[in-house]
Design an enzyme around this catalytic site. Structure first.
Site, PDB file in Angstrom:
ATOM      1  N   CYS A   1       0.795  -1.237   0.000  1.00  0.00           N
ATOM      2  CA  CYS A   1       0.000   0.000   0.000  1.00  0.00           C
ATOM      3  C   CYS A   1       0.826   1.287   0.000  1.00  0.00           C
ATOM      4  O   CYS A   1       0.795   2.048  -0.972  1.00  0.00           O
ATOM      5  CB  CYS A   1      -0.935  -0.004   1.205  1.00  0.00           C
TER       6      CYS A   1
HETATM    7  N1  LIG Z   1      -2.347  -6.361   1.346  1.00  0.00           N
HETATM    8  C1  LIG Z   1      -2.907  -5.334   1.936  1.00  0.00           C
HETATM    9  O1  LIG Z   1      -2.616  -5.047   3.083  1.00  0.00           O
HETATM   10  C2  LIG Z   1      -3.953  -4.487   1.218  1.00  0.00           C
HETATM   11  C3  LIG Z   1      -4.759  -3.649   1.995  1.00  0.00           C
HETATM   12  C4  LIG Z   1      -5.724  -2.901   1.379  1.00  0.00           C
HETATM   13  C5  LIG Z   1      -5.865  -2.946  -0.007  1.00  0.00           C
HETATM   14  N2  LIG Z   1      -5.054  -3.741  -0.762  1.00  0.00           N
HETATM   15  C6  LIG Z   1      -5.275  -3.757  -2.196  1.00  0.00           C
HETATM   16  O2  LIG Z   1      -6.020  -4.918  -2.546  1.00  0.00           O
HETATM   17  C7  LIG Z   1      -5.614  -5.416  -3.816  1.00  0.00           C
HETATM   18  C8  LIG Z   1      -5.153  -6.842  -3.687  1.00  0.00           C
HETATM   19  O3  LIG Z   1      -4.028  -6.870  -2.828  1.00  0.00           O
HETATM   20  P1  LIG Z   1      -3.551  -8.182  -2.079  1.00  0.00           P
HETATM   21  O4  LIG Z   1      -2.587  -7.719  -1.043  1.00  0.00           O
HETATM   22  O5  LIG Z   1      -4.701  -9.021  -1.684  1.00  0.00           O
HETATM   23  O6  LIG Z   1      -2.767  -8.923  -3.269  1.00  0.00           O
HETATM   24  P2  LIG Z   1      -2.208 -10.429  -3.243  1.00  0.00           P
HETATM   25  O7  LIG Z   1      -1.060 -10.442  -4.172  1.00  0.00           O
HETATM   26  O8  LIG Z   1      -2.028 -10.903  -1.833  1.00  0.00           O
HETATM   27  O9  LIG Z   1      -3.397 -11.288  -3.858  1.00  0.00           O
HETATM   28  C9  LIG Z   1      -3.925 -11.064  -5.114  1.00  0.00           C
HETATM   29  C10 LIG Z   1      -4.347 -12.394  -5.728  1.00  0.00           C
HETATM   30  O10 LIG Z   1      -4.935 -12.102  -6.995  1.00  0.00           O
HETATM   31  C11 LIG Z   1      -4.524 -13.102  -7.918  1.00  0.00           C
HETATM   32  N3  LIG Z   1      -4.690 -12.566  -9.274  1.00  0.00           N
HETATM   33  C12 LIG Z   1      -3.849 -11.803  -9.997  1.00  0.00           C
HETATM   34  N4  LIG Z   1      -4.408 -11.491 -11.189  1.00  0.00           N
HETATM   35  C13 LIG Z   1      -5.625 -12.084 -11.210  1.00  0.00           C
HETATM   36  C14 LIG Z   1      -6.666 -12.130 -12.157  1.00  0.00           C
HETATM   37  N5  LIG Z   1      -6.594 -11.483 -13.321  1.00  0.00           N
HETATM   38  N6  LIG Z   1      -7.782 -12.848 -11.848  1.00  0.00           N
HETATM   39  C15 LIG Z   1      -7.877 -13.497 -10.661  1.00  0.00           C
HETATM   40  N7  LIG Z   1      -6.919 -13.480  -9.726  1.00  0.00           N
HETATM   41  C16 LIG Z   1      -5.810 -12.778  -9.985  1.00  0.00           C
HETATM   42  C17 LIG Z   1      -3.103 -13.432  -7.529  1.00  0.00           C
HETATM   43  O11 LIG Z   1      -2.744 -14.717  -7.975  1.00  0.00           O
HETATM   44  C18 LIG Z   1      -3.179 -13.340  -6.000  1.00  0.00           C
HETATM   45  O12 LIG Z   1      -3.459 -14.597  -5.406  1.00  0.00           O
HETATM   46  C19 LIG Z   1      -4.530  -4.454  -4.314  1.00  0.00           C
HETATM   47  O13 LIG Z   1      -5.133  -3.473  -5.090  1.00  0.00           O
HETATM   48  C20 LIG Z   1      -4.028  -3.839  -3.023  1.00  0.00           C
HETATM   49  O14 LIG Z   1      -3.473  -2.557  -3.234  1.00  0.00           O
HETATM   50  C21 LIG Z   1      -4.110  -4.531  -0.169  1.00  0.00           C
END
Ligand SMILES: NC(=O)c1ccc[n+]([C@@H]2O[C@H](COP(=O)([O-])OP(=O)(O)OC[C@H]3O[C@@H](n4cnc5c(N)ncnc54)[C@H](O)[C@@H]3O)[C@@H](O)[C@H]2O)c1
Length: 420
Positions: A262
Site C-alpha cells: 500500500c
Molecule cells: N495487502 C494489503 O494489506 C492491502 C490492503 C488494502 C488494499 N489492498 C489492495 O487490494 C488489492 C489486492 O491486494 P492483495 O494484497 O490481496 O494482493 P495479493 O497479491 O495478496 O493477492 C492477489 C491475488 O490475486 C490473484 N490474481 C492476480 N491477477 C488475477 C486475475 N486477473 N484474476 C484473478 N486473480 C488474480 C493473484 O494470484 C493473488 O493470489 C490491491 O489493489 C491492493 O493494493 C491490499
C-alpha cells in the site's frame, strides 16, 4: 459448479481471502477464483498462504462449501462478484491495471442481469467508472440498470489482531445511488458498519487519501529522525511527549523505509493521475523521495558507527534482523530490507540475516545467507541492524548480546543502544 452462490471473490490474496472467510462465517455461500494454480491447489487442499488466515480457517471455509478455482468455466452464477486483484506499478513505475482489466473482462463475459460487481483493488479515482464499467458494459448490459456496480476500498491491516474485515468500517461508493444501496446491503451482511460515499470516485479517493496521509507523515518523521540525529535530539522521546497532546497530533514512527503493497505504491497512483492532468503532486513525490532514501541513510549511519570503532563496512560482518515489511508477518513485498542489503553489499559488507518468518531470501537473485544460530550470529557479527522487531526478538535481542547494535525502529530508544 453452476448452482448460484452469494459471492464470488476474484483474487484470493491478503484482501480476498479474509473477505471470503468473513462472508462464509456470516452464512454466505462463497466461491473463489484466482489465476494462480498454486494458490487454488493450496486452498482446496486446506492450506492457507496468507498471514492471519490459518489452515483451520481454510478447513472451516471448505466445510461450509467454499471451493477455489482457476477455471473461468467454473464462474457459476454468483449474485455478487468482488474483485480483489493486485494493482502494482509497472517497470517504469506507472500504475499497472492489467490485472483489474483482465479480471473485469472475465466478469464481463459472464455478467448476468441482477449481478452486483464490486472492485476492492486500490486504484486512482475514476477507475471503476472509466475503466471497469465500459468493459462490463461490452456485455450489452448497463450498470445501474441491469447490474450493480460499486467500489469499496479494502482497509485490511495484515497482522492486526484487533481490526479485521468485520469491525473495520467499510466505505461503499456506487455508480448510482441504487448501486450504493445494493452494495451497502451486501456488505452489511458481514461488516458491522458500512459507510456510503457520494460515488465510486470518492470511495476510490478515500482509500488513496488514507494511504497518502500515512506516506506523507512517515516521510515527515523520517526527515525529523535524520535532523534529530544531527541535533543530538532523541526523537522517540519527543514523539512520546507530543503524543500526550489530546488533540491535533497523531504519532508516526520513523523507520528504515516503507514497505508492503500500500504505502509505497498507492500514492503513486494518484501522482500519476496528477501528471496526466499536467499537474504535480509535490508533497507525494517529496514524501516518496524521503522514504526511498531511508535504506541508504540506515547504511550510512551503520558505516559511521563502525568507523567510530575503527572499522569499515567493507569486510565487516553485518547481521540484519527482520526483513519483512512489518513486524510479525511474513509479507516481504516492497520491504526496505532489500535496499538496505543492496547498499550494504555495495559497501562490501559481509551480510547475513535472520527472520523467523522468512526461511530463504535473495536480493537481486543472490541469496542472503541465513543465520541459523541466532545467538552465535548476534555474538559474532561486527554490527547487528534491527529492521523489524518481530515479537521473538523483543525479549531476546539487546545491546548486551551483540558487539554493536543499531535499532532502526526505536524499540530500544530508552536504552543505551544506537537508534535511528
Ligand atoms: N495487502 C494489503 O494489506 C492491502 C490492503 C488494502 C488494499 N489492498 C489492495 O487490494 C488489492 C489486492 O491486494 P492483495 O494484497 O490481496 O494482493 P495479493 O497479491 O495478496 O493477492 C492477489 C491475488 O490475486 C490473484 N490474481 C492476480 N491477477 C488475477 C486475475 N486477473 N484474476 C484473478 N486473480 C488474480 C493473484 O494470484 C493473488 O493470489 C490491491 O489493489 C491492493 O493494493 C491490499
Amino acid at each position: 459448479m453452476s448452482e448460484p452462490v452469494d459471492l464470488l471473490v476474484i483474487g484470493l490474496g491478503y484482501v480476498g481471502l479474509p473477505l471470503a472467510r468473513e462472508a462464509v462465517q456470516a452464512g454466505l455461500s462463497v466461491r473463489g477464483f484466482d489465476v494462480s494454480p498454486r494458490v487454488v491447489r493450496g486452498l482446496n487442499a486446506g492450506t492457507s498462504h496468507i498471514d492471519g488466515v490459518s489452515d483451520e480457517d481454510i478447513a472451516q471455509l471448505r466445510a461450509a462449501g467454499f471451493t477455489a478455482t482457476c477455471d473461468e468455466d467454473n464462474f457459476g452464477a454468483p449474485r455478487a462478484v468482488v474483485v480483489c486483484v493486485p494493482t502494482p506499478l509497472d517497470d517504469v513505475g506507472q500504475p499497472d491495471l492489467s490485472k483489474v482489466i483482465g479480471a473485469t473482462g472475465m466478469v464481463g463475459r459472464r455478467l448476468r442481469r441482477g449481478m452486483l460487481v464490486v472492485l476492492e483493488s486500490t486504484t486512482f479515482p475514476g477507475t471503476t467508472d472509466n475503466i471497469v464499467r465500459p468493459i462490463l458494459e461490452e456485455s450489452g448490459l448497463r450498470a445501474g440498470e441491469d447490474f450493480g456496480l460499486a467500489f469499496s476500498p479494502e482497509r485490511i491491516d495484515p497482522g492486526n489482531g484487533e481490526y479485521g474485515v468485520r469491525n473495520t468500517p467499510k466505505i461503499v461508493g456506487g455508480y448510482t445511488s441504487g448501486c450504493t444501496r445494493r452494495a451497502m446491503e451486501f456488505y452489511s451482511r458481514f461488516v458491522v458498519k458500512v459507510v456510503a460515499a457520494k460515488s465510486t470516485r470518492e470511495a476510490e479517493m478515500a482509500k488513496i487519501l488514507e494511504n497518502t496521509y500515512r506516506q506523507v507523515n512517515i516521510a515527515l518523521v523520517n526527515e525529523m529522525a535524520m535532523l534529530s540525529h544531527e541535533l543530538g535530539v532523541d526523537l522517540w522521546n519527543a514523539i512520546d511527549c507530543a503524543t500526550t497532546k489530546p488533540f491535533g497530533f497523531a504519532p508516526f514512527q520513523p523507520g528504515p523505509g516503507v514497505g508492503g503493497h500500500c504505502i509505497p505504491i498507492d500514492p503513486l497512483y494518484l501522482s500519476y493521475q496528477a501528471r496526466m492532468l499536467g499537474w504535480r503532486s509535490q508533497l507525494i513525490d517529496l514524501a516518496q523521495e524521503i522514504n526511498d532514501s531511508m535504506p541508504r541513510y540506515v547504511v550510512e549511519r551503520a558505516a559511521r558507527m563502525l568507523l567510530r570503532h575503527g572499522a569499515e563496512l567493507t569486510d565487516s560482518r553485518v547481521l540484519v534482523l527482520g526483513v519483512t515489511y512489518k513486524a510479525d508477518i511474513s509479507d516481504q513485498r516492497e520491504s526496505p530490507a532489500d535496499d538496505v542489503v543492496r547498499h550494504l553489499r555495495t559497501h562490501g559488507a559481509d551480510v547475513t540475516y535472520h527472520d523467523p518468518y522468512v526461511g530463504h531470501w535473495a536480493v537481486d537473485d543472490v541469496a542472503v545467507p541465513y543465520a541459523d544460530d541466532l545467538d552465535a550470529a548476534l555474538r559474532t557479527a561486527d554490527l547487528t541492524v534491527v529492521l523489524q522487531w518481530h515479537s521473538p526478538y523483543r525479549e531476546h535481542v539487546d545491546g548486551s548480546r551483540t558487539r554493536m547494535l543499531f535499532d532502526t525502529r526505536g524499540w530500544l530508544a530508552d536504552r543505551d543502544v544506537a537508534v535511528l
